[in-house]
Design a protein around this motif. Structure first.
Motif, PDB file in Angstrom:
ATOM      1  N   UNK A 156      43.693 -40.404 -54.666  1.00  0.00           N
ATOM      2  CA  UNK A 156      44.798 -41.235 -55.157  1.00  0.00           C
ATOM      3  C   UNK A 156      45.683 -41.712 -53.999  1.00  0.00           C
ATOM      4  N   UNK A 157      46.237 -42.885 -54.165  1.00  0.00           N
ATOM      5  CA  UNK A 157      47.183 -43.445 -53.208  1.00  0.00           C
ATOM      6  C   UNK A 157      48.494 -42.659 -53.297  1.00  0.00           C
ATOM      7  N   UNK A 158      49.153 -42.456 -52.158  1.00  0.00           N
ATOM      8  CA  UNK A 158      50.457 -41.778 -52.118  1.00  0.00           C
ATOM      9  C   UNK A 158      51.547 -42.819 -51.919  1.00  0.00           C
ATOM     10  N   UNK A 159      52.537 -42.830 -52.834  1.00  0.00           N
ATOM     11  CA  UNK A 159      53.653 -43.757 -52.653  1.00  0.00           C
ATOM     12  C   UNK A 159      54.964 -42.990 -52.479  1.00  0.00           C
ATOM     13  N   UNK A 160      55.973 -43.728 -52.020  1.00  0.00           N
ATOM     14  CA  UNK A 160      57.319 -43.175 -51.886  1.00  0.00           C
ATOM     15  C   UNK A 160      58.315 -44.231 -52.296  1.00  0.00           C
ATOM     16  N   UNK A 161      59.340 -43.827 -53.007  1.00  0.00           N
ATOM     17  CA  UNK A 161      60.310 -44.791 -53.526  1.00  0.00           C
ATOM     18  C   UNK A 161      61.634 -44.137 -53.826  1.00  0.00           C
ATOM     19  N   UNK A 162      62.672 -44.981 -53.824  1.00  0.00           N
ATOM     20  CA  UNK A 162      64.021 -44.464 -54.048  1.00  0.00           C
ATOM     21  C   UNK A 162      64.311 -44.184 -55.515  1.00  0.00           C
TER      22      UNK A 162
END
Ligand code: AMP
Ligand code: ZN
Ligand code: FE
Ligand code: FE
Length: 289
Positions: A245-251
């Protein structure tokens, strides 16, 4: 220089306090190159965000979909599914978003009725004034703050008030995540599990459920989120690697309703490229030049 990418924000089209046109301007001012608008169960803010897009900022249209995972004995765990770059006109997914939004109205009315029955002066009129789009608990919480019943919006999210399982909490209609993932894919979108282990908000699903979601078509996990501590992030990074799976980061920016700023957490360029490569329902919006 790598681009700064924030893939999860809320505007006044749901329970953020920043209008979508102001949000994109603020995103650029915060040094972002790419921002996704992911209001709860709606894309109503996308047009205004696109129209106000400042030079240098790319907009990813999206939404954060209210879902559940069914457990043993009829138990349900609420979860949020981010969906990027789907075809907003695709009828099945569109109807599902509408159904969830319509139920949110009924559910907010019920919470207000229960509060009023105990003498708490929160009115439907005021709550709907506070809600400019998808109505949610933060709007009820804002009304509670205005009445001096709680000091801050966050203080309303307890068992005494409208926190998960709280005295005045009413559950909302949610989509079965194992139906929602294919629904997003069929609309050409890319589904990412939002804050999968945000225990502060209520019960979370186990890794077995995340593995099943991956088999069902999930594209990624939002690992770097303000509600995840560092051991949780490390665990989720490993899980994402195991499951491909792709790893994302967000506020998960919400304006004044939460203290987190735009770009407080970010996504790597390669992860964005993978999301773009999987998207078939819409294209990112770039400024008119
Ligand atoms: P609802 O979708 O109406 O059930 O409301 C849930 C939303 O409230 C979440 O998506 C968050 O935006 C917000 N929220 C949840 N927990 C908190 C908290 N502790 N403080 C402030 N906002 C919260
Ligand atoms: Zn929200
Ligand atoms: Fe969420
Ligand atoms: Fe969110």
């Amino acid at each position: 220089m790598p681009r700064r990418i924030d893939l999860h924000t809320h505007s006044t089209a749901s329970d953020g306090t920043t209008p979508p046109g102001d949000l994109v301007v603020a995103a650029r001012a915060a040094g972002l190159d790419v921002v996704a608008l992911t209001d709860h169960d709606t894309t109503a803010g996308v047009a205004a965000a696109a129209a106000a897009l400042p030079a240098g900022l790319t907009l990813l249209p999206g939404a954060e979909i209210s879902c559940f995972s069914a457990g043993p004995g009829g138990t349900r765990i609420s979860l949020h599914l981010l969906a990027y770059l789907f075809d907003r006109a695709e009828p099945d997914f569109r109807a599902a978003r509408q159904k969830v939004r319509a139920h949110r109205v009924t559910r907010a009315e019920r919470m207000i009725e229960r509060l009023a029955a105990d003498g708490h002066a929160v009115t439907w009129e005021r709550v709907t004034q506070l809600a400019g789009g998808t109505i949610g608990r933060p709007h009820v919480a804002q009304a509670l703050v205005e009445q001096g019943l709680v000091p801050t919006v966050a203080d309303a999210f307890t068992r005494d008030w409208i926190g998960h399982g709280g005295h005045y909490y009413v559950p909302k209609l949610e989509l079965d995540v194992f139906a929602a993932i294919p629904l997003v894919r069929r609309a050409g979108g890319v589904p990412v599990f939002a804050h999968p282990k945000a225990v502060r908000r209520g019960p979370v699903v186990g890794d077995d459920v995340i593995a099943a979601m991956a088999r069902c078509g999930l594209a990624g996990l939002e690992v770097d989120h303000p509600d995840h501590d560092s051991p949780t992030r490390a665990h989720l990074r490993g899980l994402a690697a195991d499951l491909g799976l792709v790893v994302t980061g967000s506020s998960d920016f919400h304006g004044g309703n939460k203290p987190v700023g735009l770009g407080a957490e970010t996504t790597a360029e390669a992860a964005l490229e993978s999301i773009l490569a999987q998207a078939a329902g819409a294209v990112p919006v770039r400024p008119a030049s």
